[in-house]
Design a protein around this motif. Structure first.
Motif, PDB file in Angstrom:
ATOM      1  N   GLU A 199       0.817  -1.211   0.000  1.00 26.24           N
ATOM      2  CA  GLU A 199       0.000   0.000   0.000  1.00 26.24           C
ATOM      3  C   GLU A 199       0.855   1.268   0.000  1.00 26.24           C
ATOM      4  OE1 GLU A 199      -1.020   1.071   4.633  1.00 26.24           O
ATOM      5  OE2 GLU A 199      -2.484  -0.095   3.493  1.00 26.24           O
ATOM      6  N   GLN A 200       2.148   1.124   0.245  1.00 22.39           N
ATOM      7  CA  GLN A 200       3.031   2.285   0.199  1.00 22.39           C
ATOM      8  C   GLN A 200       3.703   2.441  -1.163  1.00 22.39           C
ATOM      9  OE1 GLN A 200       5.780   1.836   3.454  1.00 22.39           O
ATOM     10  NE2 GLN A 200       4.265   2.389   4.989  1.00 22.39           N
ATOM     11  N   ILE A 201       3.501   1.477  -2.041  1.00 26.29           N
ATOM     12  CA  ILE A 201       4.080   1.510  -3.383  1.00 26.29           C
ATOM     13  C   ILE A 201       2.954   1.697  -4.380  1.00 26.29           C
ATOM     14  CG2 ILE A 201       5.543   0.287  -5.037  1.00 26.29           C
ATOM     15  CD1 ILE A 201       6.516  -1.446  -2.704  1.00 26.29           C
ATOM     16  N   THR A 202       3.174   2.517  -5.387  1.00 30.78           N
ATOM     17  CA  THR A 202       2.144   2.762  -6.383  1.00 30.78           C
ATOM     18  C   THR A 202       2.560   2.164  -7.720  1.00 30.78           C
ATOM     19  OG1 THR A 202       3.050   4.881  -7.149  1.00 30.78           O
ATOM     20  CG2 THR A 202       1.603   4.932  -5.210  1.00 30.78           C
ATOM     21  N   VAL A 203       1.607   2.147  -8.658  1.00 25.53           N
ATOM     22  CA  VAL A 203       1.905   1.615  -9.988  1.00 25.53           C
ATOM     23  C   VAL A 203       2.986   2.428 -10.678  1.00 25.53           C
ATOM     24  CG1 VAL A 203      -0.354   0.547 -10.321  1.00 25.53           C
ATOM     25  CG2 VAL A 203      -0.037   2.951 -10.940  1.00 25.53           C
ATOM     26  N   ASP A 204       3.125   3.707 -10.296  1.00 20.82           N
ATOM     27  CA  ASP A 204       4.161   4.552 -10.887  1.00 20.82           C
ATOM     28  C   ASP A 204       5.556   4.009 -10.600  1.00 20.82           C
ATOM     29  OD1 ASP A 204       1.709   5.887 -10.084  1.00 20.82           O
ATOM     30  OD2 ASP A 204       2.530   7.708 -10.948  1.00 20.82           O
ATOM     31  N   ASP A 205       5.693   3.318  -9.441  1.00 22.24           N
ATOM     32  CA  ASP A 205       7.006   2.840  -9.019  1.00 22.24           C
ATOM     33  C   ASP A 205       7.450   1.605  -9.789  1.00 22.24           C
ATOM     34  OD1 ASP A 205       7.399   4.763  -6.924  1.00 22.24           O
ATOM     35  OD2 ASP A 205       5.903   3.687  -5.760  1.00 22.24           O
ATOM     36  N   ILE A 206       6.525   0.831 -10.325  1.00 21.78           N
ATOM     37  CA  ILE A 206       6.909  -0.440 -10.958  1.00 21.78           C
ATOM     38  C   ILE A 206       6.567  -0.494 -12.444  1.00 21.78           C
ATOM     39  CG2 ILE A 206       6.537  -1.639  -8.766  1.00 21.78           C
ATOM     40  CD1 ILE A 206       4.048  -2.921 -10.080  1.00 21.78           C
ATOM     41  N   LEU A 271      -7.327 -10.392 -37.301  1.00 23.17           N
ATOM     42  CA  LEU A 271      -6.346  -9.858 -36.349  1.00 23.17           C
ATOM     43  C   LEU A 271      -6.934  -8.667 -35.594  1.00 23.17           C
ATOM     44  CD1 LEU A 271      -3.419 -10.052 -35.304  1.00 23.17           C
ATOM     45  CD2 LEU A 271      -2.770  -8.433 -37.105  1.00 23.17           C
ATOM     46  N   LEU A 272      -7.636  -7.798 -36.324  1.00 20.39           N
ATOM     47  CA  LEU A 272      -8.245  -6.637 -35.678  1.00 20.39           C
ATOM     48  C   LEU A 272      -9.327  -7.062 -34.689  1.00 20.39           C
ATOM     49  CD1 LEU A 272      -8.544  -4.178 -38.717  1.00 20.39           C
ATOM     50  CD2 LEU A 272      -6.822  -4.187 -36.903  1.00 20.39           C
ATOM     51  N   GLN A 273     -10.071  -8.110 -35.026  1.00 28.18           N
ATOM     52  CA  GLN A 273     -11.123  -8.579 -34.135  1.00 28.18           C
ATOM     53  C   GLN A 273     -10.554  -9.210 -32.867  1.00 28.18           C
ATOM     54  OE1 GLN A 273     -13.655 -11.187 -36.388  1.00 28.18           O
ATOM     55  NE2 GLN A 273     -14.453  -9.542 -37.717  1.00 28.18           N
ATOM     56  N   ALA A 274      -9.299  -9.675 -32.945  1.00 31.31           N
ATOM     57  CA  ALA A 274      -8.672 -10.313 -31.775  1.00 31.31           C
ATOM     58  C   ALA A 274      -8.188  -9.302 -30.743  1.00 31.31           C
ATOM     59  CB  ALA A 274      -7.502 -11.186 -32.234  1.00 31.31           C
ATOM     60  N   ILE A 275      -8.151  -8.030 -31.144  1.00 23.88           N
ATOM     61  CA  ILE A 275      -7.678  -6.994 -30.220  1.00 23.88           C
ATOM     62  C   ILE A 275      -8.718  -6.770 -29.124  1.00 23.88           C
ATOM     63  CG2 ILE A 275      -7.009  -4.578 -29.992  1.00 23.88           C
ATOM     64  CD1 ILE A 275      -6.006  -4.697 -32.867  1.00 23.88           C
ATOM     65  N   ARG A 276      -8.271  -6.824 -27.881  1.00 20.41           N
ATOM     66  CA  ARG A 276      -9.164  -6.633 -26.739  1.00 20.41           C
ATOM     67  C   ARG A 276      -9.123  -5.182 -26.277  1.00 20.41           C
ATOM     68  NH1 ARG A 276      -7.441 -11.949 -23.096  1.00 20.41           N
ATOM     69  NH2 ARG A 276      -7.468 -13.461 -24.814  1.00 20.41           N
ATOM     70  N   ASP A 277     -10.198  -4.763 -25.642  1.00 15.82           N
ATOM     71  CA  ASP A 277     -10.258  -3.389 -25.140  1.00 15.82           C
ATOM     72  C   ASP A 277      -9.152  -3.145 -24.118  1.00 15.82           C
ATOM     73  OD1 ASP A 277     -12.463  -2.870 -26.688  1.00 15.82           O
ATOM     74  OD2 ASP A 277     -13.904  -3.402 -25.108  1.00 15.82           O
ATOM     75  N   PRO A 278      -8.570  -1.958 -24.128  1.00 15.66           N
ATOM     76  CA  PRO A 278      -7.512  -1.664 -23.150  1.00 15.66           C
ATOM     77  C   PRO A 278      -8.094  -1.466 -21.759  1.00 15.66           C
ATOM     78  CG  PRO A 278      -8.012   0.297 -24.437  1.00 15.66           C
ATOM     79  CD  PRO A 278      -8.814  -0.819 -25.052  1.00 15.66           C
ATOM     80  N   TYR A 279      -7.245  -1.669 -20.778  1.00  7.36           N
ATOM     81  CA  TYR A 279      -7.622  -1.465 -19.370  1.00  7.36           C
ATOM     82  C   TYR A 279      -6.714  -0.374 -18.814  1.00  7.36           C
ATOM     83  CZ  TYR A 279      -7.787  -2.401 -14.336  1.00  7.36           C
ATOM     84  OH  TYR A 279      -7.894  -2.275 -12.971  1.00  7.36           O
ATOM     85  N   PHE A 280      -7.310   0.709 -18.339  1.00  5.76           N
ATOM     86  CA  PHE A 280      -6.543   1.871 -17.892  1.00  5.76           C
ATOM     87  C   PHE A 280      -6.490   1.936 -16.364  1.00  5.76           C
ATOM     88  CE2 PHE A 280      -8.180   3.107 -22.098  1.00  5.76           C
ATOM     89  CZ  PHE A 280      -6.986   3.417 -22.728  1.00  5.76           C
ATOM     90  N   ILE A 281      -5.332   2.372 -15.891  1.00  6.17           N
ATOM     91  CA  ILE A 281      -5.083   2.487 -14.450  1.00  6.17           C
ATOM     92  C   ILE A 281      -4.695   3.926 -14.135  1.00  6.17           C
ATOM     93  CG2 ILE A 281      -3.693   1.665 -12.514  1.00  6.17           C
ATOM     94  CD1 ILE A 281      -3.056  -0.835 -14.228  1.00  6.17           C
ATOM     95  N   PRO A 282      -5.366   4.596 -13.199  1.00  3.45           N
ATOM     96  CA  PRO A 282      -4.956   5.953 -12.803  1.00  3.45           C
ATOM     97  C   PRO A 282      -3.581   5.929 -12.139  1.00  3.45           C
ATOM     98  CG  PRO A 282      -7.184   5.437 -12.026  1.00  3.45           C
ATOM     99  CD  PRO A 282      -6.575   4.151 -12.487  1.00  3.45           C
ATOM    100  N   GLU A 283      -2.748   6.906 -12.481  1.00  2.00           N
ATOM    101  CA  GLU A 283      -1.440   6.973 -11.832  1.00  2.00           C
ATOM    102  C   GLU A 283      -1.618   7.188 -10.335  1.00  2.00           C
ATOM    103  OE1 GLU A 283       0.902  10.247 -13.132  1.00  2.00           O
ATOM    104  OE2 GLU A 283      -0.667  11.740 -12.793  1.00  2.00           O
ATOM    105  N   GLY A 284      -0.671   6.686  -9.571  1.00  2.00           N
ATOM    106  CA  GLY A 284      -0.739   6.822  -8.119  1.00  2.00           C
ATOM    107  C   GLY A 284      -1.554   5.741  -7.426  1.00  2.00           C
ATOM    108  N   THR A 285      -2.087   4.778  -8.181  1.00  2.70           N
ATOM    109  CA  THR A 285      -2.867   3.699  -7.567  1.00  2.70           C
ATOM    110  C   THR A 285      -1.950   2.798  -6.735  1.00  2.70           C
ATOM    111  OG1 THR A 285      -4.421   3.685  -9.429  1.00  2.70           O
ATOM    112  CG2 THR A 285      -4.407   1.754  -7.993  1.00  2.70           C
ATOM    113  N   PRO A 286      -2.250   2.591  -5.434  1.00  7.02           N
ATOM    114  CA  PRO A 286      -1.420   1.696  -4.611  1.00  7.02           C
ATOM    115  C   PRO A 286      -1.456   0.269  -5.151  1.00  7.02           C
ATOM    116  CG  PRO A 286      -2.867   3.048  -3.239  1.00  7.02           C
ATOM    117  CD  PRO A 286      -3.327   3.226  -4.653  1.00  7.02           C
ATOM    118  N   LEU A 287      -0.372  -0.453  -4.949  1.00 10.32           N
ATOM    119  CA  LEU A 287      -0.285  -1.799  -5.503  1.00 10.32           C
ATOM    120  C   LEU A 287      -1.283  -2.765  -4.880  1.00 10.32           C
ATOM    121  CD1 LEU A 287       3.502  -2.509  -6.099  1.00 10.32           C
ATOM    122  CD2 LEU A 287       1.811  -1.425  -7.563  1.00 10.32           C
ATOM    123  N   ASN A 288      -1.587  -2.603  -3.589  1.00 11.63           N
ATOM    124  CA  ASN A 288      -2.566  -3.503  -2.991  1.00 11.63           C
ATOM    125  C   ASN A 288      -3.937  -3.312  -3.630  1.00 11.63           C
ATOM    126  OD1 ASN A 288      -2.799  -0.938  -1.780  1.00 11.63           O
ATOM    127  ND2 ASN A 288      -3.776  -1.781   0.028  1.00 11.63           N
TER     128      ASN A 288
END
Length: 422
Positions: A199-206, A271-288
């Motif tokens: 919880e002290q590490i965020t996605v920005d760190d890794i 190939l285009l149909q195989a592309i899945r929707d992206p999943y976005f993560i807000p910066e600063g989200t804790p790893l837990n």
């Protein structure tokens, strides 16, 4: 009592000393119990632990029981000691008898029992619970009266009784894990500490920073896309349109098989149909939090974006798990491609290496509350882009910039001043 034989009085006095030692030791033993171990043993069916747990549910009543018994025994002992002294040496012997009795009680009814109980708290507490439980019921009227008087006085002084519940914070839990010693294997201890730090590490760190993200342009020719896919080292690849900032989806290598026709050629539409929707993560989200989100969304890769929706990098489930269990690699060396240990004791470090990776690999403690990469840290300290080779010191660490590429520090020689340079 005045007519009782001296032998009987000495016997009663000895018994009272033993009883006083019992109450003193039982108090120390009960209060020294590890509450978490006690709960575990009680849940496992240990009878002594169950009795001790029941007593500790009301610690004020337990203490009242022990103190009532102890004070009663001590007062009786003082009275009998005075009678014996008067009968043997007259009234002038009461003061020396009181001093001698105090010394005897201090050694045999306080120090020795409490020392034993401190070292053998479970043994003493479980044995004492046989007597303390029925004694608590027997002394209930006196305990009730003493408790109500005590609580009344405490309320007058502004002190309120709490619920007795125990809460430990993360820092205390880290201390418990850190001091577990041989009870927890070293590797498991490291994993537990890493979990507590999530919880002290965020996605920005890794995260893999934007400039290092491997992706494919959906507008590129099919042959170029296939060629890039063949060279890819990853199973999940971000797909963008025109620019890496415009992520439009994620392509799994496994799904490419479904786009291959009978002649072994890749069909672009499939190939285009195989592309899945992206999943976005807000910066600063804790790893837990992100670990839970990956599980909830059933995702293994996310694109980190800032408050304006601009891509900052990508994070994978593997990156997150590595923060708990360590690197997924068969290379036993502490060196990585970004950090290379030199024969003279220095390190050659890539400028894009994260501060956390440097601290973990080199056992350093560079600040992690600011820039996330070595390049960012050095530029922040320099407050300008260096021209040529420049050296600087941060805390006890020395850095020499060896190579620049545009506005990016490419290569750095670093070493700790504490260890020196051979």
């Amino acid at each position: 009592m005045n007519e009782a034989p001296l032998g009987l009085l000495f016997g009663i006095l000895a018994a009272l000393i033993v009883l006083s030692g019992f109450f003193s030791g039982s108090e120390t033993g009960m209060m020294s119990l590890n509450r978490y171990r006690l709960r575990h043993r009680a849940k496992s069916g240990h009878r002594g632990a169950k009795r001790a747990s029941k007593l500790l549910e009301e610690p004020d009543s337990l203490i009242s029981t022990i103190l009532i018994g102890n004070n009663l025994v001590n007062n009786l002992a003082a009275t009998i000691a005075a009678l014996v002294a008067i009968r043997l040496y007259g009234e002038n012997a009461t003061l020396p008898a009181a001093v001698l009795l105090t010394l005897v009680f201090l050694i045999f009814a306080e120090i020795i029992p409490k020392t034993i109980a401190a070292y053998k708290s479970e043994t003493v507490a479980y044995a004492a619970s046989h007597i303390l439980l029925p004694l608590k019921k027997l002394l209930f009227p006196a305990i009730w009266l003493v408790s109500h008087i005590t609580h009344f006085v405490l309320r007058l002084t502004g002190i309120e009784k709490n619920d007795g519940s125990e809460h430990i914070g993360l820092d205390e839990l880290r201390t418990i894990v850190g001091e577990a010693g041989h009870l927890i294997p070293k590797h498991h201890k490291g994993m537990l500490m890493n979990i507590l730090d999530l919880e002290q590490i965020t996605v920005d760190d890794i995260m893999i920073p934007r400039n290092e993200v491997f992706g494919i342009d959906i507008d590129a020719d099919t042959d170029i896309i296939i060629r890039k896919l063949r060279d890819a080292e990853f199973t999940r690849i971000p797909v963008y349109q025109n620019d890496i900032d415009n992520i439009v989806g994620i392509l799994h290598q496994r799904d490419i098989i479904n786009s291959v026709d009978e002649q072994g050629r890749v069909q672009r539409d499939a190939l285009l149909q195989a592309i899945r929707d992206p999943y976005f993560i807000p910066e600063g989200t804790p790893l837990n939090t992100q670990l839970f989100n990956f599980q909830k969304q059933k995702r293994r890769l996310g694109v980190v974006v800032d408050e304006y929706g601009v891509m900052q990098g990508i994070v994978t489930l593997e990156d997150l798990l590595e923060e708990i269990v360590g690197e997924f690699t068969s290379n036993l060396s502490t060196d990585t491609d970004d950090i290379v240990h030199q024969a003279d004791g220095t390190y050659l470090v890539d400028g894009t290496t994260t501060i956390r990776d440097i601290n973990k690999s080199m056992k350093w403690d560079l600040p992690t509350d600011g820039p996330k990469t070595l390049n960012g840290l050095l530029l922040e300290k320099l407050e300008s882009f260096p021209e040529g080779s420049v050296g600087l010191t941060i805390d006890r660490y020395y850095f020499e910039i060896l190579e620049m590429k545009g506005n990016l520090i490419q290569s750095v020689r670093a070493y700790s001043k504490g260890k020196g340079r051979r």
